[in-house]
Write an enzyme that holds these catalytic residues in place. Structure first.
Site, PDB file in Angstrom:
ATOM      1  CG  ASP A   1      25.890  32.529  26.348  1.00 51.06           C
ATOM      2  OD1 ASP A   1      24.869  33.227  26.271  1.00 51.06           O
ATOM      3  OD2 ASP A   1      25.972  31.508  27.054  1.00 51.06           O
TER       4      ASP A   1
ATOM      5  CD  GLU B   1      22.333  37.148  32.181  1.00 51.07           C
ATOM      6  OE1 GLU B   1      22.571  36.593  33.271  1.00 51.07           O
ATOM      7  OE2 GLU B   1      21.549  36.680  31.339  1.00 51.07           O
TER       8      GLU B   1
END
Length: 548
Positions: free
Chosen positions: A55, A225
């Site tokens: 991420d 997302e």
């Protein structure tokens, strides 16, 4: 550089009865990638952060680049890196390094801090983040990205993956939330925006839904997302991940003339994915997505993103999701990271930036390191499990002395465990241990941990009143299984070695200079994300547990 200090409220948990600590004289690692890649002069190698660094969020401040990764319930958390060339990165901090910032008690390893986003405004660095199952979304700030970082400012909205878009002196938070209608299918989410008063530290004004479902809701896209907004040539661009973080992962892009929409998807979406490629191809890279774009000071565009390198065609990998880098090409007003159907390259031309020397602690390619425990504090790459309340280790006379903690898997406790990421599919870990188990169940040695229910222990213990070297595994279970054991003298040091080759592991020990193999060809897929689930990679290191 802010080290993981022993004097701060670090890792815990001290046992009720103070048994003698386990003493580790060293910790050695050697790692090699499965793929054999020729990196030519002027090229760089993917991934740029090898092993469990998922991420990625990146920002540029002047000529410097800063990157932060997820760390879930590992502590210290949110590792921050600095670079001048987008290729060579040096860790400068863990943004979560004090127990009063966040409490991970009760959290599974793959809960807690998800998908941070880093930005800079008016002399202050911001990280906006989500602590899953521990109070939700928050912001921390720092004048220096090397820390200290503030305690959290908690934000009053649900969802995950917030990021800040700065426009002039105003800030807007965009994130994944529930849609403004009953969900039409499993994984139906939406992207919302709301203004953030950064001076007052609170949300203001109305929330606006920008994206419902994803690129085409009629196709039931899942898990939109990781949104990021930036402005270029009169358009607001929003990039986001779609499809979930596994094999169907992708990156998509939308644009609008107005900040609050309407946002129109790019006809050529996705702008990055590997889901259509043959999993039997050589040098496999998969599950690519969760990208963030950054413009260099020379006007070029690049994207950091996560992807994985399985060691077989069944998508098994033990080292977690890694950070990759690719150039961005603009086509007819749209950014494209990689045309659909193309495999992510392992090596390509480096960014047009001043090349930097490789960091002292490598983050890419094949490398080795030795920790002799002779410093004042452990390097910041060492992490434990859940937030400690008191210290449980110390560095004394060139050794790590490790007190007993909670057993691995006890969600309300902190194990006596401190480890380093497994960063290569082929890797060797070793340590020299001095320890004498006093009663049955006492154990000290090396643990390899993928989750609270998927892990293993290799080291000294006591069974039926006799000291042994033993291997225990936990394969998506709450209890250990004894795989192998052998009697051993415990008066002198023992050297423990774990050898990992893709999906198999071997366990060696040596006493008095005589090496032996306790177990060969253990099925290592128990430590893979596919079997263990979750979002982390395997962490290996010293462990000590004494039953009460």
């Amino acid at each position: 550089m802010r080290l993981f200090a022993l004097t701060c409220a670090s890792l815990s948990l001290l046992p009720a009865a103070h048994a003698a600590p386990a003493r580790f004289d060293d910790f050695r690692y050697s790692g090699q990638s499965i793929e054999k890649i020729d990196v030519k002069p002027g090229d760089y190698r993917n991934p740029i952060l090898t092993g469990y660094y998922p991420d990625p969020s990146v920002t540029r401040v002047g000529d410097d680049y800063y990157l932060v990764n997820s760390s879930f319930a590992h502590y210290p958390g949110l590792p921050i890196f600095k670079s001048k060339d987008l290729v060579n990165w040096t860790q400068i901090a863990n943004a979560i390094d004090r127990s009063e910032q966040l409490d991970f008690t009760g959290r599974r390893i793959s809960q807690a801090v998800f998908a941070p986003a880093i930005s800079f405004h008016d002399g202050i660095f911001y990280i906006v983040n989500t602590c899953v199952e521990c109070r939700g979304n928050f912001i921390i700030t720092a004048k220096d990205p090397a820390g200290p970082w503030s305690n959290p400012i908690w934000l009053p909205f649900e969802g995950i993956d917030p990021s800040i878009y700065w426009e002039g002196d105003k800030a807007y938070i965009v994130n994944n939330r529930a849609p403004n209608e009953p969900p039409r299918y499993s994984g139906h989410r939406a992207i919302w925006i709301q203004e953030y008063d950064w001076r007052a530290g609170k949300m203001v004004g109305e929330s606006t839904q920008l994206i419902n479902g994803g690129v085409d809701i009629s196709k039931e896209p899942v898990w939109i997302e990781g949104p990021h907004i930036f402005k270029k040539d009169g358009y607001y661009y929003m990039t986001a991940a779609e499809g979930g973080t596994s094999v169907n992962h992708s990156q998509v892009v939308f644009r609008s003339k107005e900040l609050r929409g309407p946002y129109i998807p790019y006809e050529g979406n996705p702008i990055l994915t590997q889901r259509d490629l043959d999993p039997n191809r050589s040098n496999f890279i998969g599950s690519a997505g969760h990208a963030q774009l950054v413009e260099t000071q020379t006007g070029d565009w690049w994207a950091t993103f996560l992807a994985v390198r399985p060691y077989d065609a069944d998508d098994h990998y033990n080292i977690g999701r890694e950070t990759f880098l690719l150039p961005v090409e603009w086509k007819d007003g749209w950014p494209v990271i990689l045309p659909r159907g193309q495999a992510i390259p392992h090596a390509l031309k480096a960014p047009n930036l001043p090349p930097q020397p490789k960091p002292l602690i490598p983050t890419s390619g094949d490398f080795s390191y030795v920790e002799t425990f002779d410093g004042k504090a452990l390097p910041m790459q060492w992490i434990g499990i859940r937030t400690p309340k008191t210290p449980f280790y110390s560095l004394k006379a060139g050794a790590l002395e490790l007190e007993s903690g909670a057993p691995i898997g006890d969600l309300d406790g902190v194990p006596g465990f401190i480890g380093r990421r497994q960063q290569h599919a082929n890797a060797t870990f070793s340590t020299t241990l001095r320890y004498a188990p006093a009663k049955d169940g006492d154990r000290a040695g090396l643990a390899a941990v993928q989750s609270d229910r998927s892990n293993l222990f290799f080291g000294l213990t006591r069974i039926a009143g006799k000291p042994v070297v033993a291997l225990y595994t936990r394969d998506d279970a709450d209890t250990d299984t004894l795989v192998a054991s052998a009697p051993v003298a415990t008066k002198g040091p023992i050297t423990l070695t774990i050898r990992i080759t893709g999906g198999t592991m071997a366990f060696d020990y040596a006493v008095g200079g005589k090496p032996r193999t306790l177990k060969a060809d253990l099925d290592a897929t128990l430590l893979s994300t596919k079997k263990a689930g979750g979002f982390v990679g395997t962490v290996v290191g010293p462990y000590h547990y004494t039953p009460s």
